[in-house]
Design a protein around this motif. Structure first.
Motif, PDB file in Angstrom:
ATOM      1  N   VAL A   1     -50.340  10.431 -13.398  1.00 27.05           N
ATOM      2  CA  VAL A   1     -51.740  10.853 -13.464  1.00 27.05           C
ATOM      3  C   VAL A   1     -51.853  12.367 -13.337  1.00 27.05           C
ATOM      4  O   VAL A   1     -52.584  13.021 -14.099  1.00 27.05           O
ATOM      5  CB  VAL A   1     -52.560  10.146 -12.369  1.00 27.05           C
ATOM      6  N   GLY A   2     -51.117  12.949 -12.386  1.00 25.08           N
ATOM      7  CA  GLY A   2     -51.197  14.391 -12.179  1.00 25.08           C
ATOM      8  C   GLY A   2     -50.734  15.190 -13.383  1.00 25.08           C
ATOM      9  O   GLY A   2     -51.421  16.125 -13.830  1.00 25.08           O
ATOM     10  N   LEU A   3     -49.577  14.836 -13.933  1.00 29.76           N
ATOM     11  CA  LEU A   3     -49.063  15.560 -15.099  1.00 29.76           C
ATOM     12  C   LEU A   3     -49.955  15.372 -16.319  1.00 29.76           C
ATOM     13  O   LEU A   3     -50.214  16.321 -17.070  1.00 29.76           O
ATOM     14  CB  LEU A   3     -47.640  15.093 -15.414  1.00 29.76           C
ATOM     15  N   SER A   4     -50.430  14.154 -16.527  1.00 29.92           N
ATOM     16  CA  SER A   4     -51.285  13.891 -17.688  1.00 29.92           C
ATOM     17  C   SER A   4     -52.579  14.692 -17.604  1.00 29.92           C
ATOM     18  O   SER A   4     -53.026  15.280 -18.602  1.00 29.92           O
ATOM     19  CB  SER A   4     -51.592  12.395 -17.784  1.00 29.92           C
TER      20      SER A   4
ATOM     21  N   LEU B   1     -52.706  13.209 -24.338  1.00 30.89           N
ATOM     22  CA  LEU B   1     -53.540  13.325 -25.533  1.00 30.89           C
ATOM     23  C   LEU B   1     -54.886  12.635 -25.323  1.00 30.89           C
ATOM     24  O   LEU B   1     -55.932  13.138 -25.743  1.00 30.89           O
ATOM     25  CB  LEU B   1     -52.819  12.719 -26.736  1.00 30.89           C
ATOM     26  N   ASN B   2     -54.856  11.486 -24.666  1.00 35.00           N
ATOM     27  CA  ASN B   2     -56.093  10.745 -24.434  1.00 35.00           C
ATOM     28  C   ASN B   2     -57.048  11.511 -23.528  1.00 35.00           C
ATOM     29  O   ASN B   2     -58.226  11.701 -23.853  1.00 35.00           O
ATOM     30  CB  ASN B   2     -55.764   9.379 -23.840  1.00 35.00           C
ATOM     31  N   THR B   3     -56.538  11.962 -22.397  1.00 33.29           N
ATOM     32  CA  THR B   3     -57.434  12.635 -21.449  1.00 33.29           C
ATOM     33  C   THR B   3     -57.855  14.010 -21.949  1.00 33.29           C
ATOM     34  O   THR B   3     -58.930  14.497 -21.589  1.00 33.29           O
ATOM     35  CB  THR B   3     -56.764  12.756 -20.070  1.00 33.29           C
ATOM     36  N   SER B   4     -57.037  14.643 -22.805  1.00 30.09           N
ATOM     37  CA  SER B   4     -57.440  15.944 -23.345  1.00 30.09           C
ATOM     38  C   SER B   4     -58.688  15.807 -24.211  1.00 30.09           C
ATOM     39  O   SER B   4     -59.542  16.707 -24.224  1.00 30.09           O
ATOM     40  CB  SER B   4     -56.301  16.560 -24.156  1.00 30.09           C
TER      41      SER B   4
ATOM     42  N   MET C   1     -58.492   7.752 -15.241  1.00 24.24           N
ATOM     43  CA  MET C   1     -57.075   7.894 -15.558  1.00 24.24           C
ATOM     44  C   MET C   1     -56.205   7.202 -14.522  1.00 24.24           C
ATOM     45  O   MET C   1     -55.175   6.606 -14.854  1.00 24.24           O
ATOM     46  CB  MET C   1     -56.702   9.374 -15.645  1.00 24.24           C
ATOM     47  N   LEU C   2     -56.607   7.277 -13.269  1.00 28.76           N
ATOM     48  CA  LEU C   2     -55.841   6.619 -12.214  1.00 28.76           C
ATOM     49  C   LEU C   2     -55.807   5.112 -12.437  1.00 28.76           C
ATOM     50  O   LEU C   2     -54.742   4.481 -12.357  1.00 28.76           O
ATOM     51  CB  LEU C   2     -56.449   6.949 -10.850  1.00 28.76           C
ATOM     52  N   LYS C   3     -56.952   4.538 -12.736  1.00 32.29           N
ATOM     53  CA  LYS C   3     -56.991   3.094 -12.970  1.00 32.29           C
ATOM     54  C   LYS C   3     -56.324   2.721 -14.292  1.00 32.29           C
ATOM     55  O   LYS C   3     -55.673   1.679 -14.397  1.00 32.29           O
ATOM     56  CB  LYS C   3     -58.442   2.604 -12.935  1.00 32.29           C
ATOM     57  N   GLY C   4     -56.474   3.580 -15.292  1.00 32.63           N
ATOM     58  CA  GLY C   4     -55.847   3.304 -16.578  1.00 32.63           C
ATOM     59  C   GLY C   4     -54.343   3.480 -16.575  1.00 32.63           C
ATOM     60  O   GLY C   4     -53.658   2.985 -17.479  1.00 32.63           O
TER      61      GLY C   4
ATOM     62  N   LEU D   1     -56.799   4.633  -3.131  1.00 27.72           N
ATOM     63  CA  LEU D   1     -56.624   5.876  -3.884  1.00 27.72           C
ATOM     64  C   LEU D   1     -57.939   6.366  -4.482  1.00 27.72           C
ATOM     65  O   LEU D   1     -58.274   7.556  -4.402  1.00 27.72           O
ATOM     66  CB  LEU D   1     -55.598   5.662  -4.999  1.00 27.72           C
ATOM     67  N   VAL D   2     -58.679   5.446  -5.083  1.00 24.79           N
ATOM     68  CA  VAL D   2     -59.952   5.820  -5.705  1.00 24.79           C
ATOM     69  C   VAL D   2     -60.928   6.343  -4.654  1.00 24.79           C
ATOM     70  O   VAL D   2     -61.619   7.348  -4.874  1.00 24.79           O
ATOM     71  CB  VAL D   2     -60.546   4.618  -6.460  1.00 24.79           C
ATOM     72  N   GLU D   3     -60.983   5.682  -3.508  1.00 30.15           N
ATOM     73  CA  GLU D   3     -61.908   6.112  -2.462  1.00 30.15           C
ATOM     74  C   GLU D   3     -61.515   7.480  -1.911  1.00 30.15           C
ATOM     75  O   GLU D   3     -62.377   8.337  -1.667  1.00 30.15           O
ATOM     76  CB  GLU D   3     -61.933   5.080  -1.336  1.00 30.15           C
ATOM     77  N   MET D   4     -60.219   7.715  -1.714  1.00 23.49           N
ATOM     78  CA  MET D   4     -59.774   9.019  -1.232  1.00 23.49           C
ATOM     79  C   MET D   4     -60.088  10.119  -2.248  1.00 23.49           C
ATOM     80  O   MET D   4     -60.516  11.217  -1.884  1.00 23.49           O
ATOM     81  CB  MET D   4     -58.275   8.987  -0.937  1.00 23.49           C
TER      82      MET D   4
END
Length: 275
Positions: free
Chosen positions: A72-75, A153-156, A212-215, A254-257
């Motif tokens: 997630v971080g790198l993407s 590519l997706n998140t960009s 992105m985290l969930k995906g 993770l999502v809540e944090m």
């Protein structure tokens, strides 16, 4: 109880009692079911916190947890870098820039992330000779790199649209004021427009990070042992359904944090706007 208005001295009639309609009853029943389900889940987790399954597989979950953070971080980082020129091209009045950028964003926002990941992971083999010729086959043969490539590519595309909308939201007067002071467009954009646009884009950026985290669980389908990949492997070995329960709890944590952290960042960066 009838209260009086101090200004006029007139008494206010009591509020009519709320009737127990079918909708209200259904809402209360549904809420009760949610409360019972939540209580049962907490009880289930409490009695299984030291179960043989947890003691055996928690190192794998921890390893998958860090792999998920890396993906997630790198993407997101690569996507953020790519989104700047894409957003600039989308906002350009020159169609040779705006049209290709529009097609890029349209494709990656209009197709599922799973399909994009499959296209990269399974499609790279079709171009093996070409990739070997330019020395990239060593990267595309690895599932981890294919996932990073597809996710970036997706998140960009999403980040480019977020950034473009935020830039357009900045008042045109900012450009005109900078031009009146003799500031060139490059400095105006990076020193004046972009900082304001990023503040506007904070909340959408936070939503994109969570999505992105969930995906990122899609990575498990192409043999990357992230958090969900380790969950699938643990279940295939134990056939214990709590494997997925613990994964859901970790994702929820993770999502809540992230949500709380992003709220703090937003409050910190917009404190000058609060009166």
């Amino acid at each position: 109880m009838i209260s009086a208005n101090p200004a006029t001295g007139l008494k206010r009639p009591p509020a009519p009692p709320r009737r127990w309609t079918k909708t209200r009853i259904f809402g209360h029943v549904l809420m009760a079911l949610w409360i019972v389900s939540g209580a049962w889940l907490l009880y289930y987790l409490a009695i299984n916190i030291a179960s043989p399954f947890v003691l055996k597989y928690w190192p794998e979950y921890l390893s998958g947890f860090f792999v998920t953070l890396q993906i997630v971080g790198l993407s997101l980082l690569i996507g953020a870098i790519l989104s700047l020129p894409i957003a600039a091209a989308r906002a350009s009045k020159w169609w040779l820039l705006s049209k290709p950028a529009y097609c890029y964003v349209y494709f990656f926002r209009g197709t599922p992330l799973l399909a994009q990941t499959f296209l990269v992971y399974y499609g790279a083999g079709t171009f093996q000779p070409q990739l070997e010729a330019i020395g990239l086959w060593g990267l595309f043969r690895e599932a981890w790199f294919c996932v990073i490539f597809a996710f970036s590519l997706n998140t960009s595309a999403y980040q480019a649209e977020i950034l473009r909308g935020a830039i357009q939201n900045v008042s045109r007067g900012q450009w005109e004021g900078a031009a009146a002071l003799g500031i060139n467009k490059k400095i105006t954009f990076f020193k004046i427009i972009l900082p304001q646009a990023l503040i506007v884009a904070l909340r959408p950026y936070g939503n994109e990070i969570i999505l992105m985290l969930k995906g990122s669980a899609i990575a498990a389908i192409v043999t990357v042992f992230d958090l969900f990949g380790e969950t699938r492997r643990a279940y295939s070995r134990s056939y214990d359904f709590q494997a997925y329960i613990w994964a859901a709890v970790i994702y929820l944590f993770l999502v809540e944090m992230l949500r709380r952290l992003w709220d703090r960042i937003e409050i910190r960066l917009t404190r000058h706007l609060i009166r």
